[in-house]
Design a protein around this motif. Structure first.
Motif, PDB file in Angstrom:
ATOM      1  N   GLY A 165       3.417  10.580   4.484  1.00 35.42           N
ATOM      2  CA  GLY A 165       2.746   9.300   4.336  1.00 35.42           C
ATOM      3  C   GLY A 165       3.719   8.166   4.536  1.00 35.42           C
ATOM      4  N   PHE A 166       3.295   6.988   4.104  1.00 37.86           N
ATOM      5  CA  PHE A 166       4.069   5.776   4.318  1.00 37.86           C
ATOM      6  C   PHE A 166       3.705   4.790   3.218  1.00 37.86           C
ATOM      7  CE2 PHE A 166       5.229   1.835   6.550  1.00 37.86           C
ATOM      8  CZ  PHE A 166       6.443   2.204   7.104  1.00 37.86           C
ATOM      9  N   PHE A 167       4.631   3.914   2.863  1.00 42.49           N
ATOM     10  CA  PHE A 167       4.296   2.851   1.922  1.00 42.49           C
ATOM     11  C   PHE A 167       4.997   1.575   2.344  1.00 42.49           C
ATOM     12  CE2 PHE A 167       8.315   4.213   0.110  1.00 42.49           C
ATOM     13  CZ  PHE A 167       8.894   3.030  -0.310  1.00 42.49           C
ATOM     14  N   MET A 168       4.470   0.468   1.855  1.00 40.17           N
ATOM     15  CA  MET A 168       5.100  -0.827   2.102  1.00 40.17           C
ATOM     16  C   MET A 168       4.731  -1.763   0.972  1.00 40.17           C
ATOM     17  SD  MET A 168       5.328  -3.112   5.392  1.00 40.17           S
ATOM     18  CE  MET A 168       6.583  -4.358   5.341  1.00 40.17           C
ATOM     19  N   PHE A 169       5.741  -2.460   0.481  1.00 35.74           N
ATOM     20  CA  PHE A 169       5.516  -3.582  -0.440  1.00 35.74           C
ATOM     21  C   PHE A 169       6.714  -4.502  -0.320  1.00 35.74           C
ATOM     22  CE2 PHE A 169       7.726  -0.500  -3.120  1.00 35.74           C
ATOM     23  CZ  PHE A 169       8.670  -1.270  -3.767  1.00 35.74           C
ATOM     24  N   GLY A 170       6.476  -5.798  -0.349  1.00 34.32           N
ATOM     25  CA  GLY A 170       7.558  -6.763  -0.223  1.00 34.32           C
ATOM     26  C   GLY A 170       8.380  -6.485   1.018  1.00 34.32           C
ATOM     27  N   ALA A 171       9.687  -6.349   0.858  1.00 30.34           N
ATOM     28  CA  ALA A 171      10.589  -6.027   1.966  1.00 30.34           C
ATOM     29  C   ALA A 171      11.043  -4.571   1.894  1.00 30.34           C
ATOM     30  CB  ALA A 171      11.793  -6.960   1.937  1.00 30.34           C
ATOM     31  N   VAL A 172      10.269  -3.733   1.191  1.00 31.06           N
ATOM     32  CA  VAL A 172      10.588  -2.316   1.033  1.00 31.06           C
ATOM     33  C   VAL A 172       9.520  -1.504   1.752  1.00 31.06           C
ATOM     34  CG1 VAL A 172      11.010  -0.445  -0.616  1.00 31.06           C
ATOM     35  CG2 VAL A 172      11.560  -2.805  -1.249  1.00 31.06           C
ATOM     36  N   GLU A 173       9.970  -0.542   2.563  1.00 30.94           N
ATOM     37  CA  GLU A 173       9.018   0.348   3.218  1.00 30.94           C
ATOM     38  C   GLU A 173       9.673   1.704   3.400  1.00 30.94           C
ATOM     39  OE1 GLU A 173       7.989  -1.025   7.106  1.00 30.94           O
ATOM     40  OE2 GLU A 173      10.054  -1.214   7.726  1.00 30.94           O
ATOM     41  N   TYR A 211       0.815  -1.211   0.000  1.00 30.01           N
ATOM     42  CA  TYR A 211       0.000   0.000   0.000  1.00 30.01           C
ATOM     43  C   TYR A 211       0.846   1.258   0.000  1.00 30.01           C
ATOM     44  CZ  TYR A 211       1.174   0.565   4.927  1.00 30.01           C
ATOM     45  OH  TYR A 211       1.864   0.730   6.102  1.00 30.01           O
ATOM     46  N   PHE A 212       0.195   2.365  -0.349  1.00 29.35           N
ATOM     47  CA  PHE A 212       0.704   3.724  -0.150  1.00 29.35           C
ATOM     48  C   PHE A 212      -0.316   4.434   0.716  1.00 29.35           C
ATOM     49  CE2 PHE A 212       3.213   2.580  -3.756  1.00 29.35           C
ATOM     50  CZ  PHE A 212       4.353   3.368  -3.690  1.00 29.35           C
ATOM     51  N   GLN A 213       0.130   5.131   1.746  1.00 30.21           N
ATOM     52  CA  GLN A 213      -0.737   5.891   2.643  1.00 30.21           C
ATOM     53  C   GLN A 213      -0.353   7.360   2.519  1.00 30.21           C
ATOM     54  OE1 GLN A 213      -3.220   4.952   5.048  1.00 30.21           O
ATOM     55  NE2 GLN A 213      -3.473   7.148   5.361  1.00 30.21           N
ATOM     56  N   PHE A 214      -1.315   8.202   2.107  1.00 35.58           N
ATOM     57  CA  PHE A 214      -1.088   9.637   2.022  1.00 35.58           C
ATOM     58  C   PHE A 214      -1.868  10.298   3.148  1.00 35.58           C
ATOM     59  CE2 PHE A 214      -0.552   8.094  -2.335  1.00 35.58           C
ATOM     60  CZ  PHE A 214       0.705   8.603  -2.637  1.00 35.58           C
ATOM     61  N   ASP A 215      -1.167  11.018   4.027  1.00 36.90           N
ATOM     62  CA  ASP A 215      -1.798  11.691   5.163  1.00 36.90           C
ATOM     63  C   ASP A 215      -2.052  13.157   4.830  1.00 36.90           C
ATOM     64  OD1 ASP A 215      -1.669   9.312   6.627  1.00 36.90           O
ATOM     65  OD2 ASP A 215       0.325   9.782   7.380  1.00 36.90           O
ATOM     66  N   LYS A 216      -2.853  13.833   5.683  1.00 42.27           N
ATOM     67  CA  LYS A 216      -3.240  15.223   5.431  1.00 42.27           C
ATOM     68  C   LYS A 216      -2.082  16.199   5.455  1.00 42.27           C
ATOM     69  CE  LYS A 216      -7.922  14.973   7.195  1.00 42.27           C
ATOM     70  NZ  LYS A 216      -8.881  15.474   8.155  1.00 42.27           N
ATOM     71  N   ASP A 217      -1.033  15.884   6.163  1.00 38.07           N
ATOM     72  CA  ASP A 217       0.061  16.835   6.353  1.00 38.07           C
ATOM     73  C   ASP A 217       1.133  16.773   5.272  1.00 38.07           C
ATOM     74  OD1 ASP A 217       1.122  14.384   7.015  1.00 38.07           O
ATOM     75  OD2 ASP A 217       1.656  14.934   9.064  1.00 38.07           O
ATOM     76  N   GLY A 218       0.855  16.108   4.169  1.00 41.40           N
ATOM     77  CA  GLY A 218       1.834  16.011   3.090  1.00 41.40           C
ATOM     78  C   GLY A 218       2.860  14.918   3.301  1.00 41.40           C
TER      79      GLY A 218
END
Length: 152
Positions: A83-91, A74-81
């Motif tokens: 966020g966070f992402f994770m896939f496989g062994a990459v985050e 996933y990719f997570q976009f937060d209100k403050d500009g």
């Protein structure tokens, strides 16, 4: 044994990244950083609120089993500009901006790739209110086209 050590290291890295996200959020709330808007525009001209979790549906370089290795990618976009992402062994932690025309979100990221500190950049072009296509780049490493879908 090795898997247990890897999981502990991964957990510690996640906690550190989340701490950094929290710290940057506090700095933003105190007015030390200005952020861009969170609205994008789809190819059909429709306004899109990008804030939220976007599920990775396809990646050019890796199959879906790898993308969902630890948890669904996933990719997570937060209100403050941020966020966070994770896939496989990459985050990684994301610092994003919506372009002036609202058609794209561009981001830089810092995090880890299989336990090694890494960084990179990427972008997404909005296709509709619920989907986007883009690319992610790992500094001095791989790059991949990515399709994401908004999760309600």
């Amino acid at each position: 044994m090795l898997a247990r050590v890897h999981n502990k290291a991964l957990h510690a890295t996640r906690m550190l990244v989340r701490f950094c996200v929290s710290l940057r959020s506090i700095l933003h709330k105190t007015g030390r950083r200005s952020r861009s808007r969170e609205l994008g525009v789809s190819s059909g001209g429709k306004l899109i609120n990008i804030v939220g979790k976007w599920r990775i549906k396809w990646m050019e370089m890796w199959d879906q089993d790898f993308v969902d290795l630890i948890e669904p990618g996933y990719f997570q976009f937060d209100k403050d500009g941020l966020g966070f992402f994770m896939f496989g062994a990459v985050e990684g932690q994301i610092d994003y901006r919506v372009t002036d025309d609202g058609a794209r979100v561009e981001f830089s990221w810092s995090g880890n790739d299989d336990g090694r500190e890494n960084s990179g950049r990427g972008w997404f072009q909005f296709q509709s209110a619920g989907s986007a296509k883009g690319k992610i780049f790992i500094h001095c490493g791989d790059e991949s086209a990515v399709n994401i879908e908004f999760q309600a």
